[in-house]
Design a protein around this motif. Sequence first.
Motif, short mmCIF file in Angstrom:
data_model
loop_
_atom_site.label_atom_id
_atom_site.label_comp_id
_atom_site.label_asym_id
_atom_site.label_seq_id
_atom_site.Cartn_x
_atom_site.Cartn_y
_atom_site.Cartn_z
N TRP A 1 -6.49 4.28 11.67
CA TRP A 1 -5.16 4.76 11.11
C TRP A 1 -5.12 6.42 11.35
O TRP A 1 -5.87 6.92 12.11
CB TRP A 1 -5.33 4.48 9.62
CG TRP A 1 -6.40 5.07 8.69
CD1 TRP A 1 -7.49 4.32 8.51
CD2 TRP A 1 -6.85 6.59 8.39
NE1 TRP A 1 -8.66 5.27 7.82
CE2 TRP A 1 -7.95 6.49 7.89
CE3 TRP A 1 -6.00 7.87 8.65
CZ2 TRP A 1 -8.65 7.57 7.41
CZ3 TRP A 1 -6.40 8.69 8.03
CH2 TRP A 1 -7.77 8.94 7.39
N PRO B 1 1.24 3.25 5.02
CA PRO B 1 0.06 3.33 5.78
C PRO B 1 -0.12 2.16 6.61
O PRO B 1 -0.34 2.29 7.83
CB PRO B 1 -1.02 3.47 4.73
CG PRO B 1 -0.65 3.98 3.48
CD PRO B 1 0.91 3.51 3.52
N ASP B 2 0.28 0.87 6.16
CA ASP B 2 0.21 -0.30 6.99
C ASP B 2 0.98 -0.25 8.38
O ASP B 2 0.68 -0.52 9.41
CB ASP B 2 0.03 -1.76 6.23
CG ASP B 2 -1.28 -1.66 5.58
OD1 ASP B 2 -1.97 -0.79 5.69
OD2 ASP B 2 -1.14 -2.61 4.87
N PHE C 1 -2.47 1.38 -5.72
CA PHE C 1 -3.59 0.92 -4.34
C PHE C 1 -4.26 2.07 -4.00
O PHE C 1 -5.43 2.14 -3.63
CB PHE C 1 -2.90 0.32 -3.32
CG PHE C 1 -3.73 -0.23 -2.34
CD1 PHE C 1 -4.49 -1.25 -2.42
CD2 PHE C 1 -3.83 0.75 -0.97
CE1 PHE C 1 -5.44 -1.50 -1.03
CE2 PHE C 1 -4.76 0.38 -0.22
CZ PHE C 1 -5.36 -0.93 -0.11
N GLN C 2 -3.71 3.16 -3.26
CA GLN C 2 -4.45 4.26 -2.49
C GLN C 2 -5.34 5.15 -3.60
O GLN C 2 -6.43 5.83 -2.89
CB GLN C 2 -3.29 5.11 -1.98
CG GLN C 2 -2.54 4.61 -0.89
CD GLN C 2 -3.00 4.11 0.33
OE1 GLN C 2 -4.41 4.49 0.62
NE2 GLN C 2 -2.61 3.04 1.02
N ASP D 1 0.90 13.48 11.95
CA ASP D 1 1.07 12.24 11.10
C ASP D 1 2.37 12.65 10.00
O ASP D 1 3.26 11.81 9.82
CB ASP D 1 0.09 11.68 10.36
CG ASP D 1 0.18 10.57 9.47
OD1 ASP D 1 0.92 9.69 9.92
OD2 ASP D 1 -0.54 10.29 8.50
N ASP E 1 0.79 -1.16 0.02
CA ASP E 1 -0.11 -0.03 -0.05
C ASP E 1 0.91 1.19 0.03
O ASP E 1 0.18 2.34 -0.15
CB ASP E 1 -0.84 0.09 1.37
CG ASP E 1 -1.98 -1.20 1.27
OD1 ASP E 1 -1.62 -2.02 0.43
OD2 ASP E 1 -2.53 -0.87 2.30
N PHE F 1 -5.79 12.31 -0.14
CA PHE F 1 -5.39 11.63 0.84
C PHE F 1 -5.13 12.30 2.02
O PHE F 1 -4.19 13.09 2.28
CB PHE F 1 -3.95 10.94 0.21
CG PHE F 1 -3.79 9.61 1.18
CD1 PHE F 1 -4.33 8.41 0.99
CD2 PHE F 1 -2.44 9.55 2.04
CE1 PHE F 1 -3.92 7.35 1.93
CE2 PHE F 1 -2.07 8.58 2.84
CZ PHE F 1 -2.73 7.24 2.69
N GLY F 2 -5.87 12.03 3.22
CA GLY F 2 -5.95 13.06 4.34
C GLY F 2 -4.61 12.74 5.18
O GLY F 2 -4.55 11.71 5.97
N PHE G 1 -8.28 2.77 -3.54
CA PHE G 1 -8.75 2.75 -1.95
C PHE G 1 -9.31 3.90 -1.51
O PHE G 1 -10.49 3.81 -1.03
CB PHE G 1 -7.63 1.91 -0.90
CG PHE G 1 -8.27 1.65 0.23
CD1 PHE G 1 -8.68 0.19 0.04
CD2 PHE G 1 -8.26 2.41 1.34
CE1 PHE G 1 -9.06 -0.19 1.44
CE2 PHE G 1 -8.49 1.77 2.50
CZ PHE G 1 -9.18 0.49 2.78
N VAL G 2 -8.48 4.92 -1.66
CA VAL G 2 -8.97 6.20 -1.10
C VAL G 2 -9.76 7.14 -1.96
O VAL G 2 -10.89 7.68 -1.90
CB VAL G 2 -7.80 6.82 -0.24
CG1 VAL G 2 -8.22 8.32 0.01
CG2 VAL G 2 -7.21 6.16 0.85
N1 FO1 Z 1 -7.85 5.99 4.35
C1 FO1 Z 1 -8.70 6.66 3.96
O1 FO1 Z 1 -9.95 5.95 3.69
N2 FO1 Z 1 -8.50 7.93 3.78
C2 FO1 Z 1 -7.60 8.70 3.91
O2 FO1 Z 1 -7.38 9.75 3.63
C3 FO1 Z 1 -6.43 8.04 4.51
C4 FO1 Z 1 -5.22 8.56 4.86
C5 FO1 Z 1 -4.05 7.79 5.42
C6 FO1 Z 1 -3.12 8.64 5.98
C7 FO1 Z 1 -2.09 7.87 6.69
C8 FO1 Z 1 -2.24 6.68 6.78
O3 FO1 Z 1 -1.44 5.89 7.34
C9 FO1 Z 1 -3.24 5.94 6.50
C10 FO1 Z 1 -4.36 6.60 5.76
N3 FO1 Z 1 -5.46 5.98 5.19
C11 FO1 Z 1 -6.54 6.57 4.73
C12 FO1 Z 1 -5.75 4.65 5.65
C13 FO1 Z 1 -4.77 3.65 4.22
O4 FO1 Z 1 -5.44 3.93 3.12
C14 FO1 Z 1 -5.66 2.33 4.56
O5 FO1 Z 1 -5.86 1.86 5.80
C15 FO1 Z 1 -4.49 1.16 4.07
O6 FO1 Z 1 -3.48 1.59 2.86
C16 FO1 Z 1 -5.24 -0.20 3.93
O7 FO1 Z 1 -4.80 -0.97 4.88
#
Ligand code: FO1
Length: 313
Positions: A70, A51-52, A154-155, A98, A40, A92-93, A158-159
């Motif tokens: 997260w 992220p993971d 992936f992002q 962070d 990811d 992407f938040g 996913f996002v």
């Molecule tokens: N997930 C979202 O649904 N929206 C986001 O804006 C988002 C930002 C983000 C920032 C940092 C981080 O470590 C994770 C973040 N995630 C966000 C979670 C991430 O996309 C997913 O949880 C994983 O990649 C799937 O396992």
Amino acid sequence: MISDKHIVLLVGGVGGAKLAYGMAKILPAEQLTIIVNTGDDFWHYGLRICPDLDTITYTLGGVVDPHNGWGLAGDTRQTMKSLKHFGADPWFGLGDRDLATHLFRTQLWHEKISLTQITQQITEAFGIKHTILPMTDAPVPTLVETIERGTLGFQEYFVKYRWQPTVTHIYSAGIEQTTISPQVQEALNRADAIVIGPSNPWLSINPILSVPGMRAMIEKGDKPRIAMTPIIAGNAVKGPTAKIMRELGYKVTAHTVCEFYGSSINGFIIDECDKDLGEIFSTPTLAIDTLMDTNEKRVQVARETLNWIKEIR
Ligand code: FO1
């Protein structure tokens, strides 16, 4: 109780973090190594985002945002808001605090420090004693082929597109060229048992298992290697697992997940509400309440998992 065994836990993000939290509460640092999906990971605004790894780190560090699962609890989004002044779409938040993690990691990345070593520095800074390892040091982005939007990172899938496009294929770009890091190799060599968390098998666990040599190392010897289903009563607790399974042509049941793992596992944990489905599993199963919606239940599920490992040895 498992008194002196070394457990290796394979996980993705939010779902896997719950089991990681429970295990870390029970096992001392020298008895638990957590290997994390890095498919990811991506570059965003020049920053290396993992992220993971961060989700597992923040969860074990006790600082994860409890609502999202997260990011950091109580974080703000001033930087993202300011980006809008430039007409950017901050889809992407990234929280303000962070961002410090990403800045620190990116600086070390450019200094050619390995992701394993960077992760060690970050986890130590969050007071974590347990070892958290990226599945490999090289970037291996997960790409998602979709009907409506073509191939997405992936992002983005996913996002940005909220996992709405229809998935036809998922793959890890460049995985054939990667190698298992010495630290992952050492952890697996030392493992008395391997546990696959209730993460998305296709998006989170398959990238880990696909690192060349990983499956062989996991399957070496006759140690317990058990997986926990992310599918309960024909649905996923959270996220796109069930939707992706349907789109890839699978029946959405725990049984499908078990078959998907095949010889990588020799034990499978299903949810107790699925135990009367009459499905014939090719490996021994344990039925427990797998829903980890409180910290107490995370510890309870981890304890039941560890007790079962002791039994099937
Ligand atoms: N997930 C979202 O649904 N929206 C986001 O804006 C988002 C930002 C983000 C920032 C940092 C981080 O470590 C994770 C973040 N995630 C966000 C979670 C991430 O996309 C997913 O949880 C994983 O990649 C799937 O396992």
